[in-house]
Scaffold this motif. Structure first.
Motif, PDB file in Angstrom:
ATOM      1  N   GLN A  22       0.825  -1.208   0.000  1.00  0.00           N
ATOM      2  CA  GLN A  22       0.000   0.000   0.000  1.00  0.00           C
ATOM      3  C   GLN A  22       0.860   1.260   0.000  1.00  0.00           C
ATOM      4  O   GLN A  22       0.482   2.257  -0.582  1.00  0.00           O
ATOM      5  CB  GLN A  22      -0.953  -0.011   1.189  1.00  0.00           C
ATOM      6  N   TRP A  52      -2.517  -1.053  -9.316  1.00  0.00           N
ATOM      7  CA  TRP A  52      -3.322  -0.023  -8.658  1.00  0.00           C
ATOM      8  C   TRP A  52      -3.851   0.960  -9.692  1.00  0.00           C
ATOM      9  O   TRP A  52      -3.337   1.052 -10.793  1.00  0.00           O
ATOM     10  CB  TRP A  52      -2.473   0.735  -7.630  1.00  0.00           C
ATOM     11  N   TYR A  55      -7.954   7.352  -8.972  1.00  0.00           N
ATOM     12  CA  TYR A  55      -9.241   7.826  -9.488  1.00  0.00           C
ATOM     13  C   TYR A  55      -9.115   9.193 -10.149  1.00  0.00           C
ATOM     14  O   TYR A  55      -8.258  10.000  -9.789  1.00  0.00           O
ATOM     15  CB  TYR A  55     -10.290   7.846  -8.378  1.00  0.00           C
ATOM     16  N   PRO A  64     -16.160   6.546  -5.204  1.00  0.00           N
ATOM     17  CA  PRO A  64     -14.937   6.897  -4.481  1.00  0.00           C
ATOM     18  C   PRO A  64     -14.672   8.396  -4.557  1.00  0.00           C
ATOM     19  O   PRO A  64     -15.303   9.118  -5.348  1.00  0.00           O
ATOM     20  CB  PRO A  64     -13.851   6.108  -5.230  1.00  0.00           C
ATOM     21  N   ASP A  94     -17.529   0.255 -12.907  1.00  0.00           N
ATOM     22  CA  ASP A  94     -16.917  -0.375 -11.747  1.00  0.00           C
ATOM     23  C   ASP A  94     -17.998  -1.127 -10.973  1.00  0.00           C
ATOM     24  O   ASP A  94     -18.938  -0.509 -10.458  1.00  0.00           O
ATOM     25  CB  ASP A  94     -16.255   0.692 -10.872  1.00  0.00           C
ATOM     26  N   TRP A 103     -10.205   6.567 -14.184  1.00  0.00           N
ATOM     27  CA  TRP A 103      -8.982   6.423 -13.399  1.00  0.00           C
ATOM     28  C   TRP A 103      -7.785   6.270 -14.317  1.00  0.00           C
ATOM     29  O   TRP A 103      -7.914   6.008 -15.504  1.00  0.00           O
ATOM     30  CB  TRP A 103      -9.057   5.240 -12.440  1.00  0.00           C
ATOM     31  N   MET A 132      -7.454   8.936  -3.868  1.00  0.00           N
ATOM     32  CA  MET A 132      -7.860   7.605  -3.431  1.00  0.00           C
ATOM     33  C   MET A 132      -7.515   6.639  -4.552  1.00  0.00           C
ATOM     34  O   MET A 132      -7.632   6.989  -5.727  1.00  0.00           O
ATOM     35  CB  MET A 132      -9.364   7.591  -3.163  1.00  0.00           C
ATOM     36  N   CYS A 134      -7.403   2.245  -5.780  1.00  0.00           N
ATOM     37  CA  CYS A 134      -7.843   0.867  -5.530  1.00  0.00           C
ATOM     38  C   CYS A 134      -7.052  -0.091  -6.397  1.00  0.00           C
ATOM     39  O   CYS A 134      -6.457   0.311  -7.397  1.00  0.00           O
ATOM     40  CB  CYS A 134      -9.324   0.696  -5.869  1.00  0.00           C
ATOM     41  N   ASN A 138      -8.739  -4.313  -2.901  1.00  0.00           N
ATOM     42  CA  ASN A 138      -9.158  -3.349  -1.885  1.00  0.00           C
ATOM     43  C   ASN A 138      -8.872  -1.921  -2.326  1.00  0.00           C
ATOM     44  O   ASN A 138      -8.225  -1.690  -3.340  1.00  0.00           O
ATOM     45  CB  ASN A 138      -8.496  -3.651  -0.527  1.00  0.00           C
ATOM     46  N   CYS A 139      -9.364  -0.995  -1.525  1.00  0.00           N
ATOM     47  CA  CYS A 139      -9.161   0.430  -1.781  1.00  0.00           C
ATOM     48  C   CYS A 139      -8.404   1.056  -0.622  1.00  0.00           C
ATOM     49  O   CYS A 139      -8.583   0.669   0.527  1.00  0.00           O
ATOM     50  CB  CYS A 139     -10.501   1.146  -1.941  1.00  0.00           C
TER      51      CYS A 139
END
Length: 152
Positions: A22, A52, A55, A64, A94, A103, A132, A134, A138-139
């Motif tokens: 992350q 990844w 956005y 999001p 999405d 994105w 943000m 994702c 997960n985000c």
């Protein structure tokens, strides 16, 4: 007892790997370059990690958080245009959000021209990048990175 220790070690290794993944999900690089004595360009580069996506800047409500580049706190400069991305974002439906979203799934650079309104020594580019991202699993929660650049 050995099973508990083994399970604990597996959880720690997986958690550490996820935390490092992350951290590399989306990183930012910012620069300012003067193009002549009174004009310059602010460049913001999003480094999007493998798998990844970052956005877009315009998203529908209920989804999001969009990427927001807010440099209204800058002093001694007047921005003479909007941020321009180096690539058009991907637009897809999405399933997770049930919306059509945009994105970038690769690195993208945003540029914005400006003009000095006073002495270069007094000018400061200052702002916040809220974003943000994702992946397929997960985000990341929305994050904000502050930026402060003196003009040289």
């Amino acid at each position: 007892m050995l099973k508990k220790i083994s399970l604990f070690l597996v959880i720690m290794v997986v958690g550490t790997c996820c935390a490092f993944a992350q951290q590399d999900a989306i990183r930012w690089r910012t620069t300012v370059k003067m193009t002549n004595a009174t004009e310059g360009v602010l460049t913001i580069r999003a480094l999007v990690g493998e798998g990844w996506h970052l956005y877009g800047t315009k998203l529908p409500k209920g989804g999001p958080k969009p990427t927001v580049l807010d440099f209204s706190a800058s002093k001694g400069v007047k921005f003479t245009g909007e941020f321009k991305p180096s690539a058009i974002p991907v637009k897809k439906h999405d399933e997770m959000f049930g919306l059509t979203l945009s994105w970038w799934d690769k690195n993208v650079t945003f540029t914005r021209p400006f003009r000095l309104t006073g002495p270069k020594a007094d000018a400061v580019i200052e702002g916040k990048i809220t974003y943000m991202g994702c992946n397929d699993d997960n985000c990341l929660p929305p994050k904000t990175q502050t930026v402060r650049l003196n003009i040289k």
